[in-house]
Design an enzyme around this catalytic site. Structure first.
Site, PDB file in Angstrom:
ATOM      1  N   SER A 167     -27.777  -5.909   8.868  1.00  0.00           N
ATOM      2  CA  SER A 167     -26.341  -6.022   9.084  1.00  0.00           C
ATOM      3  C   SER A 167     -25.607  -5.367   7.927  1.00  0.00           C
ATOM      4  O   SER A 167     -26.156  -5.223   6.827  1.00  0.00           O
ATOM      5  CB  SER A 167     -25.941  -7.500   9.166  1.00  0.00           C
ATOM      6  N   TYR A 192     -26.462 -14.979   3.276  1.00  0.00           N
ATOM      7  CA  TYR A 192     -26.612 -14.112   4.447  1.00  0.00           C
ATOM      8  C   TYR A 192     -26.825 -12.672   4.008  1.00  0.00           C
ATOM      9  O   TYR A 192     -27.703 -11.967   4.535  1.00  0.00           O
ATOM     10  CB  TYR A 192     -25.374 -14.222   5.337  1.00  0.00           C
TER      11      TYR A 192
END
Length: 342
Positions: A167, A192
């Site tokens: 991502s 994350y």
């Protein structure tokens, strides 16, 4: 297992001019590609981008295995899609990873494509296994162990592609070598970001180790899409970030549909444009450029582009592989592994 006589050179981290773009859908990527007789494993293949990926691969003729933490929910979501089977897999539980891999290997089938699409994002502080931070453990270590345990199936037919879904969130953090599991203060977005950097580095090292056996690996940013991945984010937080309005409607023009979001992972998994390539990070159905400038403080999705150098650094990738092998006790390439190089 006999490696090839020569190992291809690393693929440059720069666009190749694929002809596709941010608006391309998974179905458009697969136009004219026949996957009949191919077997794909798609983690998270029953929700969000994973579901669209499963649907597109199956429509092109592939048989798709969808291992799921919630098998009943997976069967319900995939009902009516031909050539799909489900099984149980919890990526946050290494015993579950081992059990799934053992069941699959017992069938004697080879794997042509493995897409690691399952993920958790920005969750409250959660510990799994021996106290590991859940995003790093689930998004990275679970997939690392899965690929290594399935290695005999990946090389059985002479080669495969492994796609690690990263991502743009990787811009938020490199690997925190001094505190990988956030034992000294937890930040959900930094955790994350580290996990997504790990996804990219995993592809770099797997490709370096696997390409002499015909296994190539890629990582990617699928784009900003509203999917169940945001389940841990309060609506108020997404409103404050400018992602959605008060009624839940997306506001950013860069948001993609699920069909568009699935396109880059499907392209990385199947495109003949990538034959002989690997170890690179992709976005918008092309190899991404290396990011320039300081983008570490951006709020995804859609505001950072390219890949940070630390996320494709071979030295960082090798170091992460060593740590992952130590933590999980699994390494298909270890000298004492029957499925490795020795």
């Amino acid at each position: 297992m006999t490696p090839s006589t020569s190992s291809p050179a690393p693929t440059p981290q720069r666009p190749i001019g694929s002809g596709f773009g941010a608006g391309t859908t998974a179905a458009e990527v697969l136009d004219g590609i026949d996957l009949s007789g191919k077997l794909a494993v798609v983690t998270g293949g029953y929700s969000g981008l994973g579901l669209e990926t499963t649907r597109a691969l199956a429509a092109a003729g592939a048989h798709v295995v969808v291992p799921a933490r919630r098998p009943e929910a997976a069967r319900e979501a995939l009902e009516g899609i031909a050539r799909v089977e489900t099984d149980a897999l919890d990526l946050g539980d290494l015993d579950s990873v081992r059990s799934f891999a053992d069941r699959f290997l017992s069938t004697g089938r080879g794997i042509d494509v493995l897409i690691g699409s399952a993920a958790i994002m920005a969750c409250p502080e959660t510990r799994v296994g021996p106290g590991w931070e859940a995003q790093f453990a689930t998004n990275h270590l679970g997939h690392y162990a899965l690929v290594n345990r399935l290695w005999p199936a990946l090389v059985r037919d002479g080669g495969a592609r492994v796609v690690s879904v990263s991502s743009r969130g990787h811009h938020r953090s490199a690997i925190r070598w001094d505190d990988v599991h956030f034992e000294h203060g937890y930040d959900k977005w930094q955790a994350y970001g580290q996990a997504k950097t790990a996804n990219a580095l995993f592809a770099v090292e797997l490709d370096a180790r696997g390409r002499e056996f015909g296994v190539r690996a890629f990582s990617l940013h699928p784009g900003g899409i509203l999917t169940p991945l945001q389940r841990h984010l309060p609506a108020e937080e997404m409103v404050r970030a400018g992602w959605i309005d008060e009624d839940g409607n997306p506001l950013l023009p860069s948001f993609k549909t699920p069909e568009q979001g699935a396109a880059t992972q499907v392209w990385a998994a199947t495109s003949p444009q990538l034959d002989g390539m690997g170890g690179v990070y992709c976005e918008d159905c092309d190899i991404a450029p290396v990011a320039s400038g300081d983008q570490t403080s951006v709020t995804p999705p859609g505001t950072a582009s390219g890949v940070r150098e630390y996320a494709v650094d071979p030295r960082e990738a090798a170091r992460l592989w060593a740590l992952s092998a130590e933590l999980t006790g699994v390494d298909a390439f270890a000298a004492d592994s029957a499925s490795g190089r020795a």
